[in-house]
Design a protein around this motif. Sequence first.
Motif, mmCIF file in Angstrom:
data_model
loop_
_atom_site.group_PDB
_atom_site.id
_atom_site.type_symbol
_atom_site.label_atom_id
_atom_site.label_comp_id
_atom_site.label_asym_id
_atom_site.label_seq_id
_atom_site.Cartn_x
_atom_site.Cartn_y
_atom_site.Cartn_z
ATOM 1 N N THR A 166 0.832 -1.214 0.000
ATOM 2 C CA THR A 166 0.000 0.000 0.000
ATOM 3 C C THR A 166 0.861 1.256 0.000
ATOM 4 N N GLN A 167 2.042 1.171 0.599
ATOM 5 C CA GLN A 167 2.898 2.351 0.681
ATOM 6 C C GLN A 167 3.684 2.589 -0.607
ATOM 7 N N ASN A 168 3.944 1.537 -1.335
ATOM 8 C CA ASN A 168 4.755 1.664 -2.558
ATOM 9 C C ASN A 168 4.031 0.946 -3.694
ATOM 10 N N ARG A 169 2.969 1.558 -4.186
ATOM 11 C CA ARG A 169 2.164 0.937 -5.246
ATOM 12 C C ARG A 169 2.940 0.698 -6.539
ATOM 13 N N PRO A 170 3.824 1.614 -6.962
ATOM 14 C CA PRO A 170 4.576 1.334 -8.196
ATOM 15 C C PRO A 170 5.403 0.052 -8.097
ATOM 16 N N LEU A 171 6.056 -0.132 -6.941
ATOM 17 C CA LEU A 171 6.854 -1.340 -6.761
ATOM 18 C C LEU A 171 5.950 -2.580 -6.748
ATOM 19 N N TRP A 172 4.810 -2.463 -6.115
ATOM 20 C CA TRP A 172 3.855 -3.573 -6.061
ATOM 21 C C TRP A 172 3.371 -3.944 -7.465
ATOM 22 N N GLN A 173 3.034 -2.975 -8.269
ATOM 23 C CA GLN A 173 2.578 -3.247 -9.627
ATOM 24 C C GLN A 173 3.699 -3.850 -10.472
ATOM 25 N N CYS A 174 4.899 -3.352 -10.254
ATOM 26 C CA CYS A 174 6.048 -3.899 -10.993
ATOM 27 C C CYS A 174 6.290 -5.351 -10.584
ATOM 28 N N PHE A 175 6.124 -5.616 -9.305
ATOM 29 C CA PHE A 175 6.287 -6.995 -8.828
ATOM 30 C C PHE A 175 5.212 -7.909 -9.421
ATOM 31 N N LEU A 176 3.975 -7.452 -9.472
ATOM 32 C CA LEU A 176 2.908 -8.252 -10.056
ATOM 33 C C LEU A 176 3.199 -8.583 -11.519
ATOM 34 N N GLY A 177 3.880 -7.669 -12.189
ATOM 35 C CA GLY A 177 4.234 -7.921 -13.581
ATOM 36 C C GLY A 177 5.139 -9.128 -13.756
ATOM 37 N N ARG A 178 5.859 -9.507 -12.687
ATOM 38 C CA ARG A 178 6.748 -10.664 -12.776
ATOM 39 C C ARG A 178 5.968 -11.974 -12.795
ATOM 40 N N PHE A 179 4.678 -11.929 -12.522
ATOM 41 C CA PHE A 179 3.863 -13.136 -12.675
ATOM 42 C C PHE A 179 3.861 -13.597 -14.134
ATOM 43 N N ASN A 180 4.141 -12.663 -15.037
ATOM 44 C CA ASN A 180 4.175 -12.985 -16.462
ATOM 45 C C ASN A 180 5.608 -13.056 -16.991
ATOM 46 N N ASP A 181 6.556 -13.267 -16.094
ATOM 47 C CA ASP A 181 7.965 -13.268 -16.482
ATOM 48 C C ASP A 181 8.251 -14.422 -17.434
ATOM 49 N N ILE A 182 9.224 -14.223 -18.313
ATOM 50 C CA ILE A 182 9.589 -15.271 -19.272
ATOM 51 C C ILE A 182 10.351 -16.402 -18.593
#
Length: 1413
Positions: A311-327
Amino acid sequence: MEFPQQQKPAADGKITYPLGVKEITDKISNDEVVKRLKLVVKTYMDMDQDSEEEKQQYLALALHLASEFFLRNPNKDVRLLVACCLADIFRIYAPEAPYTSHDKLKEIFLFITRQLKGLEDTKSPQFNRYFYLLENLAWVKSYNICFELEDCNEIFIQLFKTLFSVINNSHNQKVQMHMLDLMSSIIMEGDGVTQELLDTILINLIPAHKNLNKQAYDLAKTLLKRTVQTIETCIASFFNQVLVMGKSSVSDLSEHVFDLIQELFAIDPLLLVSVMPQLEFKLKSNDGEERLAVVKLLAKLFGAKDSELATQNRPLWQCFLGRFNDIHVPVRLECVKFASHCLMNHPDLAKDLTEYLKVRSHDPEEAIRHDVIVTIINAGKKDLNLVNDQLLGFVRERMLDKRWRVRKEAMMGLAQLYKKYCLHHEAGKESAQKISWIKDKLLHIYYQNSIDDKLLVEKIFAQFMVPHSLETEEKMKCLYYLYACLDNNAVKALNEMWKCQNMLRGLVRELLDLHKQPTSEANTSAMFGKLMTIAKNLPDPGKAQDFMKKFNQVLGEDEKLRMQLDQLISPTCSCKQAEQCVREITRKLTYPKQPTNPFLEMVKFLLERIAPVHIDSEAISALVKLLNKSVEGTADDEDEGVTPDAAIRAGLELLKVLSFTHPTAFHSPETYESLLQCLKMEDDKVAEAAIQIFRNTGQKIESELPQIRSTLIPILHQKAKRGTPHQAKQAVHCIHAIFHNKEVQLAQIFEPLSRSLNADVPEQLITPLVSLGHISMLAPDQFASPMKSIVANFIVKDLLMNDRSVGSKNGRLWTADDEVSPEVLAKVQAIKLLVRWLLGMKNNQSKSANSTLRLLSAMLVSEGDLTEQKKICKSDMSRLRLAAGSAILKLAQEPCYHEIITPEQFQLCGLVINDECYQVRQIFAQKLHVALVKLLLPLEYMAVFALCAKDPVKERRAHARQCLLKNISVRREYIKQNPMAHEKLLSLLPEYVVPYMIHLLAHDPDFTKPQDFEQLRDMKECLWFMLEVLMTKNENNSHSFLRKMVENIKQTKDAQAPDDPKANEKLYVVCDVALFVITNKSTSCHLDSPKDPVLPTKFFTPPDKDFNNDKDYISAEARNVLLTGKIQQPPKQTGVLGAVNKPLTFTTTRRPYIKTAISDTGSNASTNSQPISPATPKNREISTGVSEAGARENEENPQIVKAEEGIKEEAPATQAQGSGRKRSAPASDGTENSVASNPSAGSQPLPNKPRRGRPPKNSASTANTEKEGTTPTGVGAGRGRKRAAPSQETTSTTSSETVSGKIPKQQKVDSKRAGQQRVDLQSFFFPEAARVGKRNDKVDTHRWSWYGSEGDTERELESSPEGFFSLSQLAEDQGEIICPQKGCVHPHSKSLTSYGAEQVKLAVKRRPAKKKQ
């Protein structure tokens, strides 16, 4: 700090010692030095900073104590006392230390630091002095003097290392506090913390050091918390150099940065305020291993119990969620594992995770799909509220995964949730209701082909749904209410499970019986057959065969083992005895020296399947008691979520099913008394089920329970005379099954019923007709003769040949059962009575069968209106046509009647599958399939399915294809398993259906012009519909066998009309089209045929040696049409004005709805299934849109829906006039019989064709109405006879190509890949379920991402229970299940699913701008 001038000692240079202290020199002993130093220490301890006189007096002593003698003294007591003195000197002389030399100061502080090591031993007698030293240094902040030294960092590093090394669990809070004061003052009051000093602190946070010295970790942790504001910038600098700049040499801790970040975050997130953005940068690194390390770190940070990082660092959280689709697979795997902790510790983040878990549940990697399930199930076990319905839905989807490990995890996980929350109610009724669907979905898996799935469902049922470990009453209560709450498909699956287990018990019983017989070759052969069948019902049938042979050998050698097994499968075996038998058998087969015993595991699988762990006499009694409570109203039905009526009905249905599998368990007076009470209930279904239970279980009632017998007989008589038709049927069969004087009992029913027949009161005629029909079938010798007069005088003359009432002119082709007129219902039962009467006689000595067949044929020719007085409405005519067609099918199952069915009658019967009414086609196809799959019907009737290529509804075509696949596989499997079948190949081998198909198509009423291109194309579609399935594999060179067979037919004549040149020409044309299809489909068909085909003499004349038919009956132009599907239109002659005024057309704007020659919507043999194009797939790709096709198919007054502009136009009357002979295209709304309102000038109008199987009528025919709806009568469209035009949905994407008859490039598929495609019925019935799945080599058009969609597998398509259920209706009573084939293509994705990525992009570019997918 400015160092002052050193204070001058006394003028005489003498050292002044405290009173009583003699001079301390190196001349005295160590003991004396210690003694004198103690007095000096006491003197300095008592001094304070205000004692100026004493300070000056003892200045020389202070300088003397810093001499080499003391600082390098080997005695530790001397050093300790000197250090205490020096500490006090710094305290007393502060802020002006008496030492001015930087080197001396450094030496002094390093000396003091070394003495602090004595703090380690708290039990030392000198510990208090060490503590005093520490306390003094911390209180005065003496080390701050070192800030002015150039190499002060060396002193601080040594101090920090010393303190971290000596701290231990024996130190009290004061020691830790002074250490913290000492170190924090250095950090907070200095100019900054060097990297080396920072390393001395951070090294204590590394897991290895942390485990070695927990107190040092705590000290470092507290120090960092205290100095967070100061040290944060130093920490940020360190991580910036390592993470961003990649300077790993900056510190020895560089390789531990992620461990340090985790620890620092746990200590205080503020320490990493500047570091987190650097992690976001690292998440996007090109190095997969580096991304993995960062993901592991952030997973711990985000998933920590009290973490607010997301909740405090939403950009980092969204970037981390993007790794669910990592190659990188390990990265995705780590993300999925993290989700479990996140769901449990942070339920508020479940919404963010759901979409990413959805994508990963379709991941191509099996391990990732598996871990998605584990993640969701673990969270659900902790608290069901942590997982939403969508997450549970992902697990439900994975039950259909192609990988067994994933399917098993999903099924077991859901089973555990069901047991915890539904069976044990650990979270209340609301949670139980939330997952109430689990029980149904788990049982649906029993429809899968895989034996592993079936066994797992049986295991889940026995352990989680109805645990066999429960007491009998509790177990049966669980089963009773479970059965009442299941949906229809789950009930059928459960019934099928019991049926399969009972069948396996029967096989084992037969195997044991063979062991009791003398050894012989026949006995050994029979035993081998039983073993092979048993092995098919166990995992890994290949290995199971070997293990079953070994088990059979053990059985032959061990009589005691045979006795145990015999007791286990005995009908009287109780559940407790079964468990004991299983234990005994497994104990005998256990070998202690073998850690793993696959043979024993296989035997356990067998024992688990055949052991009666749920049902015995005690269990049936418990079920009956529950039923009685529901009848009396004393049961807690409402608390269990069912109404009393539903509980009673379900309870009776449950007992009825168990009466088939465990009939012996019902034999008790109490059980039968309860069933008699049910017979008296008003609910017809309940009474019917009770009668059937008596029928299945009452063989000993007459001899052992006379009181039950005397009560039962009058009830059965009453039901046979005045009950419902179903009750009457069951009552007659019950009397026949359980009473010895059945002839007397049946006569008492037959005579009054035969005298009371009155056609003027049809409402009271239906039940008597049912009873009479079944009586004449069960006791033909007794009632065949009296029935003959009833048939001749009443059934035919009085009932069937008279129309007493006028049907309602509602214009519909089908109505619900309760809307059918009583007279028509009576006529339908009369037709069934005729069939049952003939089936009972099983001979045609009186020629009654010939008369009946002529009557049934007349019924079909007259469209159901036998009298042709036009009193019967169209929906009633549909019922009668269906009854007539079904009757011929039933008679054809009896060999004596099959022989007298003429080819004309066979053709009339087959054309019912092309009836104008959707429901007639549907039900007739089901009946046809059921009889064929059980090998009851002759092979020639399988040829009827070829006519389904003309069906305008995709659902029906797909269903027919699945039926063909099932029938062909059943016949081939039967031939493999039965060596004697090779003598009957003519009636079993699927390839022998081709002659019958060719003859049937040659006599197709639509085939009137052998050289008409449109008709030839329709013919090719019908041929390809059958040949495609037959030619999937070229087993035993079957392709050349087919070619040889067709060539042989060309050398004969049509036996139905051998002297008719027109009929023979049509036959030869069909042969040429078939040869064209075969040769273009197969490259090996020109090889020599393995054997010479035999042709049926009933349909073809014997070949004439003088007759050599080598003529080609289809022209080159016709071949081109068959090859391309394109009919060349002659150029239209127009004048000058016509050319000038020719309207412009734009392909990108709205196109007219045109009936074209080629369309995958209108035909099952579309451009995507041409057998002659090298780029053509082996099997067809069928688009969707059938959900409404059946419902709208029977409309008589169709409307044209223009897909792009939503404009409806009524079909012109002139165009609809006199139609009904050909099919029209289903429009985009699912209407089957729509016709083009404005065909283009280039399209070729089709000629009107006569009705199928009936002579054309002058009056305008009417088309299909809705299945249940009503539309005005009048103009009509096709009746399901002729090939349909393309639907609107097809023209919306490929209008320009299909209008010209070209194959759209978008639909061209690489031939290698095309061979893997199959039609999947589930895609049509439940597109939402099918949308999940794609083949591994397909591109998922819904998710354009690097990782593809291999996780969405063919299994999802082939295995959805819903896809089976509509087919399972075909064999509901027998448990025959039609299994969709693998490799199908999802219809919603159209041709895109068959493309590689590049082709998909091209296809998207080709689409018109306004045609959005």
